[in-house]
Motif scaffolding. Sequence first.
Motif, PDB file in Angstrom:
ATOM      1  N   ILE A 114      60.106  47.881  22.088  1.00 10.52           N
ATOM      2  CA  ILE A 114      58.992  47.377  21.279  1.00 10.52           C
ATOM      3  C   ILE A 114      59.497  46.391  20.223  1.00 10.52           C
ATOM      4  CG2 ILE A 114      57.104  48.020  19.743  1.00 10.52           C
ATOM      5  CD1 ILE A 114      56.839  48.795  22.775  1.00 10.52           C
ATOM      6  N   GLU A 115      60.685  46.619  19.679  1.00  8.85           N
ATOM      7  CA  GLU A 115      61.269  45.656  18.745  1.00  8.85           C
ATOM      8  C   GLU A 115      61.468  44.304  19.430  1.00  8.85           C
ATOM      9  OE1 GLU A 115      65.384  44.912  16.150  1.00  8.85           O
ATOM     10  OE2 GLU A 115      65.026  46.861  17.115  1.00  8.85           O
ATOM     11  N   ALA A 116      62.027  44.320  20.630  1.00 10.99           N
ATOM     12  CA  ALA A 116      62.253  43.073  21.358  1.00 10.99           C
ATOM     13  C   ALA A 116      60.935  42.396  21.722  1.00 10.99           C
ATOM     14  CB  ALA A 116      63.068  43.340  22.614  1.00 10.99           C
ATOM     15  N   ALA A 117      59.932  43.183  22.112  1.00 13.02           N
ATOM     16  CA  ALA A 117      58.626  42.614  22.450  1.00 13.02           C
ATOM     17  C   ALA A 117      58.008  41.901  21.254  1.00 13.02           C
ATOM     18  CB  ALA A 117      57.695  43.705  22.953  1.00 13.02           C
ATOM     19  N   ASN A 118      58.229  42.437  20.046  1.00 16.31           N
ATOM     20  CA  ASN A 118      57.703  41.783  18.843  1.00 16.31           C
ATOM     21  C   ASN A 118      58.507  40.548  18.476  1.00 16.31           C
ATOM     22  OD1 ASN A 118      55.382  43.322  17.204  1.00 16.31           O
ATOM     23  ND2 ASN A 118      56.527  44.787  18.458  1.00 16.31           N
ATOM     24  N   GLN A 119      59.811  40.585  18.671  1.00 18.00           N
ATOM     25  CA  GLN A 119      60.602  39.377  18.449  1.00 18.00           C
ATOM     26  C   GLN A 119      60.116  38.237  19.342  1.00 18.00           C
ATOM     27  OE1 GLN A 119      64.506  41.022  19.341  1.00 18.00           O
ATOM     28  NE2 GLN A 119      65.069  41.019  17.166  1.00 18.00           N
ATOM     29  N   LEU A 120      59.801  38.587  20.593  1.00 16.55           N
ATOM     30  CA  LEU A 120      59.379  37.591  21.577  1.00 16.55           C
ATOM     31  C   LEU A 120      57.884  37.277  21.514  1.00 16.55           C
ATOM     32  CD1 LEU A 120      61.426  39.138  24.501  1.00 16.55           C
ATOM     33  CD2 LEU A 120      61.803  36.832  23.574  1.00 16.55           C
ATOM     34  N   GLN A 121      57.128  38.083  20.744  1.00 15.18           N
ATOM     35  CA  GLN A 121      55.674  37.933  20.642  1.00 15.18           C
ATOM     36  C   GLN A 121      55.028  37.990  22.027  1.00 15.18           C
ATOM     37  OE1 GLN A 121      54.434  34.687  17.949  1.00 15.18           O
ATOM     38  NE2 GLN A 121      56.530  34.619  17.143  1.00 15.18           N
ATOM     39  N   LEU A 122      55.411  39.020  22.800  1.00 12.77           N
ATOM     40  CA  LEU A 122      54.938  39.143  24.169  1.00 12.77           C
ATOM     41  C   LEU A 122      53.473  39.541  24.220  1.00 12.77           C
ATOM     42  CD1 LEU A 122      57.774  41.045  26.101  1.00 12.77           C
ATOM     43  CD2 LEU A 122      57.375  38.580  25.923  1.00 12.77           C
ATOM     44  N   SER A 123      52.698  38.817  24.991  1.00 13.25           N
ATOM     45  CA  SER A 123      51.331  39.234  25.248  1.00 13.25           C
ATOM     46  C   SER A 123      51.308  40.440  26.187  1.00 13.25           C
ATOM     47  CB  SER A 123      50.529  38.081  25.868  1.00 13.25           C
ATOM     48  OG  SER A 123      50.390  37.011  24.961  1.00 13.25           O
ATOM     49  N   ARG A 124      52.087  40.357  27.261  1.00 16.74           N
ATOM     50  CA  ARG A 124      52.124  41.432  28.261  1.00 16.74           C
ATOM     51  C   ARG A 124      53.570  41.810  28.536  1.00 16.74           C
ATOM     52  NH1 ARG A 124      49.199  38.423  32.966  1.00 16.74           N
ATOM     53  NH2 ARG A 124      49.515  40.363  34.119  1.00 16.74           N
ATOM     54  N   LEU A 125      53.831  43.099  28.518  1.00 14.55           N
ATOM     55  CA  LEU A 125      55.173  43.624  28.728  1.00 14.55           C
ATOM     56  C   LEU A 125      55.263  44.304  30.092  1.00 14.55           C
ATOM     57  CD1 LEU A 125      58.024  44.716  27.961  1.00 14.55           C
ATOM     58  CD2 LEU A 125      56.834  46.595  26.779  1.00 14.55           C
ATOM     59  N   LEU A 126      56.297  43.927  30.860  1.00  7.05           N
ATOM     60  CA  LEU A 126      56.625  44.609  32.112  1.00  7.05           C
ATOM     61  C   LEU A 126      57.941  45.368  31.895  1.00  7.05           C
ATOM     62  CD1 LEU A 126      56.006  41.752  34.739  1.00  7.05           C
ATOM     63  CD2 LEU A 126      54.342  43.328  33.731  1.00  7.05           C
ATOM     64  N   PRO A 127      57.903  46.680  31.698  1.00  2.00           N
ATOM     65  CA  PRO A 127      59.155  47.439  31.591  1.00  2.00           C
ATOM     66  C   PRO A 127      59.862  47.435  32.949  1.00  2.00           C
ATOM     67  CG  PRO A 127      57.258  48.707  30.801  1.00  2.00           C
ATOM     68  CD  PRO A 127      56.723  47.536  31.548  1.00  2.00           C
ATOM     69  N   SER A 128      61.185  47.251  32.916  1.00 10.14           N
ATOM     70  CA  SER A 128      61.941  47.206  34.171  1.00 10.14           C
ATOM     71  C   SER A 128      63.204  48.040  34.055  1.00 10.14           C
ATOM     72  CB  SER A 128      62.299  45.755  34.520  1.00 10.14           C
ATOM     73  OG  SER A 128      63.090  45.170  33.492  1.00 10.14           O
ATOM     74  N   HIS A 129      63.868  48.264  35.173  1.00  8.08           N
ATOM     75  CA  HIS A 129      65.183  48.902  35.279  1.00  8.08           C
ATOM     76  C   HIS A 129      65.157  50.409  35.068  1.00  8.08           C
ATOM     77  CE1 HIS A 129      69.218  48.091  36.310  1.00  8.08           C
ATOM     78  NE2 HIS A 129      69.414  47.008  35.578  1.00  8.08           N
ATOM     79  N   HIS A 130      64.093  50.954  34.524  1.00 10.03           N
ATOM     80  CA  HIS A 130      64.005  52.380  34.227  1.00 10.03           C
ATOM     81  C   HIS A 130      63.970  53.247  35.474  1.00 10.03           C
ATOM     82  CE1 HIS A 130      59.817  52.187  35.508  1.00 10.03           C
ATOM     83  NE2 HIS A 130      59.799  51.024  34.878  1.00 10.03           N
ATOM     84  N   ASP A 131      63.704  52.625  36.632  1.00  9.39           N
ATOM     85  CA  ASP A 131      63.508  53.391  37.859  1.00  9.39           C
ATOM     86  C   ASP A 131      64.765  53.509  38.717  1.00  9.39           C
ATOM     87  OD1 ASP A 131      63.710  50.738  38.593  1.00  9.39           O
ATOM     88  OD2 ASP A 131      61.754  50.601  39.558  1.00  9.39           O
ATOM     89  N   MET A 132      65.859  52.880  38.325  1.00 12.62           N
ATOM     90  CA  MET A 132      66.927  52.597  39.274  1.00 12.62           C
ATOM     91  C   MET A 132      67.971  53.681  39.457  1.00 12.62           C
ATOM     92  SD  MET A 132      67.734  50.426  41.459  1.00 12.62           S
ATOM     93  CE  MET A 132      69.137  49.963  42.470  1.00 12.62           C
ATOM     94  N   TRP A 133      68.604  54.133  38.381  1.00 15.64           N
ATOM     95  CA  TRP A 133      69.807  54.945  38.518  1.00 15.64           C
ATOM     96  C   TRP A 133      69.580  56.414  38.163  1.00 15.64           C
ATOM     97  CZ3 TRP A 133      72.415  51.998  41.352  1.00 15.64           C
ATOM     98  CH2 TRP A 133      72.640  50.661  41.073  1.00 15.64           C
TER      99      TRP A 133
END
Length: 288
Positions: free
Chosen positions: A221-240
């Motif tokens: 969420i910190e990174a999303a605010n730095q980037l001012q993201l309208s829509r966030l796609l969480p990734s990589h959480h499904d892999m290992w």
Amino acid sequence: MVQSTWDNWFVRDEIEATDPGDGVVIWYLGCNGFVLRSQSTTLYIDPYFGTGDPPNLIRMIPVPMDPADATQCDATLVTHEHIDHMHPPSYGPLVEDLGADLYAPSASYESPDYDGEMRVPDEQRNEIAVGDEFAVGDFTVHVTGTNDPDAIEPVGYVIEHDAGTFFHAGDSRPAEAFSDVGERFDIDVGALAFGTVGSIYEPESDSGVRTKWYMDENEVIEAANQLQLSRLLPSHHDMWQGEAGDPKVLHEHAVSFDYPRVIEPLYIGCSVRLGEPGIRRLNALGDG
């Protein structure tokens, strides 16, 4: 050698059979891989169709496609040298068979985790660095700084199209560079790597080792605010195995912040459109 769990229907009947119209469709390949398709151009970002390295790294999701079954790819973009991002068996057929250009930082070519042939002809090998800009078809790609302490020379990609703007952060944590990226670009959709602290088996010690990869809930969420993201796609959480997280918890962490406006937790194979919020399931599941 790649063995697709889903045979060839996903790439042939889903990705390549979809008409993007005037817009851009983005598919999630699992891990940190994505495909972007416009009417004229197809980009793959960090495709990884390997099985990991059990028992050290155990893949937890299906392999959705064999890249040898693809018939459309104009370029592959790589964010850093780790094997689940710079993986010759995954990008090789896209480069060798389809003539796609490969864009990656110099360290990804010079110090890859992969021990084998890189499968990139000189005329298709492109070394990029932060600040670079290039065009692939109707996409304009900007190379940005990131903050991945586990990588040698990590980068992110801002990908602009008339339909909107997509950002891929690789495996970055929150970064000073993100604030500048958020000010310079109006990012519609951004992919951020989400994980947990977990125990990963290390053969050398024959034991599990406490490991933190990617961002936790608050960092995403910190990174999303730095980037001012309208829509966030969480990734990589499904892999290992041992590093899996539940992206639905991000809604609670985001509730008192300006960004992201929307969180769209994708399952492998699902897609979104630039400029049109909402997760699109696989055509094979019947929602067209």
